[in-house]
Scaffold this motif. Structure first.
Motif, PDB file in Angstrom:
ATOM      1  N   MET A   1      -5.075  12.216   2.636  1.00  0.00           N
ATOM      2  CA  MET A   1      -3.805  11.803   2.688  1.00  0.00           C
ATOM      3  C   MET A   1      -4.007  10.391   2.319  1.00  0.00           C
ATOM      4  O   MET A   1      -3.289   9.806   1.497  1.00  0.00           O
ATOM      5  N   ILE A   3      -6.579   8.975   0.611  1.00  0.00           N
ATOM      6  CA  ILE A   3      -6.856   8.787  -0.783  1.00  0.00           C
ATOM      7  C   ILE A   3      -5.572   8.960  -1.688  1.00  0.00           C
ATOM      8  O   ILE A   3      -5.588   8.387  -2.853  1.00  0.00           O
ATOM      9  N   GLU A   4      -4.795   9.947  -1.595  1.00  0.00           N
ATOM     10  CA  GLU A   4      -3.621  10.297  -2.348  1.00  0.00           C
ATOM     11  C   GLU A   4      -2.598   8.754  -2.365  1.00  0.00           C
ATOM     12  O   GLU A   4      -2.283   8.342  -3.280  1.00  0.00           O
ATOM     13  N   LEU A   5      -2.557   8.158  -0.861  1.00  0.00           N
ATOM     14  CA  LEU A   5      -1.872   6.981  -0.945  1.00  0.00           C
ATOM     15  C   LEU A   5      -2.510   5.673  -1.678  1.00  0.00           C
ATOM     16  O   LEU A   5      -1.911   4.830  -2.428  1.00  0.00           O
ATOM     17  N   LEU A   7      -4.370   6.129  -4.337  1.00  0.00           N
ATOM     18  CA  LEU A   7      -4.312   6.700  -5.800  1.00  0.00           C
ATOM     19  C   LEU A   7      -2.931   6.159  -6.099  1.00  0.00           C
ATOM     20  O   LEU A   7      -2.733   5.664  -7.502  1.00  0.00           O
ATOM     21  N   PHE A   8      -1.802   6.458  -5.261  1.00  0.00           N
ATOM     22  CA  PHE A   8      -0.553   6.224  -5.516  1.00  0.00           C
ATOM     23  C   PHE A   8      -0.325   4.821  -5.684  1.00  0.00           C
ATOM     24  O   PHE A   8       0.464   4.254  -6.731  1.00  0.00           O
ATOM     25  N   CYS A   9      -0.476   4.044  -4.917  1.00  0.00           N
ATOM     26  CA  CYS A   9      -0.591   2.487  -4.933  1.00  0.00           C
ATOM     27  C   CYS A   9      -1.415   1.880  -6.176  1.00  0.00           C
ATOM     28  O   CYS A   9      -0.724   1.063  -6.990  1.00  0.00           O
ATOM     29  N   THR A  10      -2.608   2.356  -6.494  1.00  0.00           N
ATOM     30  CA  THR A  10      -3.099   1.840  -7.892  1.00  0.00           C
ATOM     31  C   THR A  10      -2.511   2.288  -9.100  1.00  0.00           C
ATOM     32  O   THR A  10      -2.321   1.489  -9.710  1.00  0.00           O
ATOM     33  N   THR A  12       0.667   2.889  -9.312  1.00  0.00           N
ATOM     34  CA  THR A  12       1.989   1.979  -9.352  1.00  0.00           C
ATOM     35  C   THR A  12       1.705   0.741  -9.777  1.00  0.00           C
ATOM     36  O   THR A  12       2.553   0.121 -10.365  1.00  0.00           O
TER      37      THR A  12
END
Length: 69
Positions: A1, A3-5, A7-10, A12
């Motif tokens: 979870m 890592i996904e967050l 990755l999403f922030c990066t 974005t």
């Protein structure tokens, strides 16, 4: 979870960074088009009324950019 967050922030952040670059490029292109439009308007006026009847600033623009007479 986590890592996904991250990755999403990066992703974005990269997206908005690229959008900022595109907006700057678009604004630069708009300014260049405005300059071209001004030159075209002076050229059209020169063709209609002649070089001698242009205002001082218009004559300067014609001489500066060497618009064909």
């Amino acid at each position: 979870m986590l890592i996904e967050l991250i990755l999403f922030c990066t992703l974005t952040s990269l997206f908005f960074s690229e959008q900022h670059v595109l907006v700057k490029h678009e604004n630069r292109q708009i300014e260049e088009l405005k300059e071209v439009e001004i030159n075209l308007n002076v050229t059209k006026k020169m063709l209609i009324v002649g070089y001698d009847n242009l205002s001082g600033s218009e004559k300067k623009r014609v001489d500066e950019y060497k618009i064909q007479r």
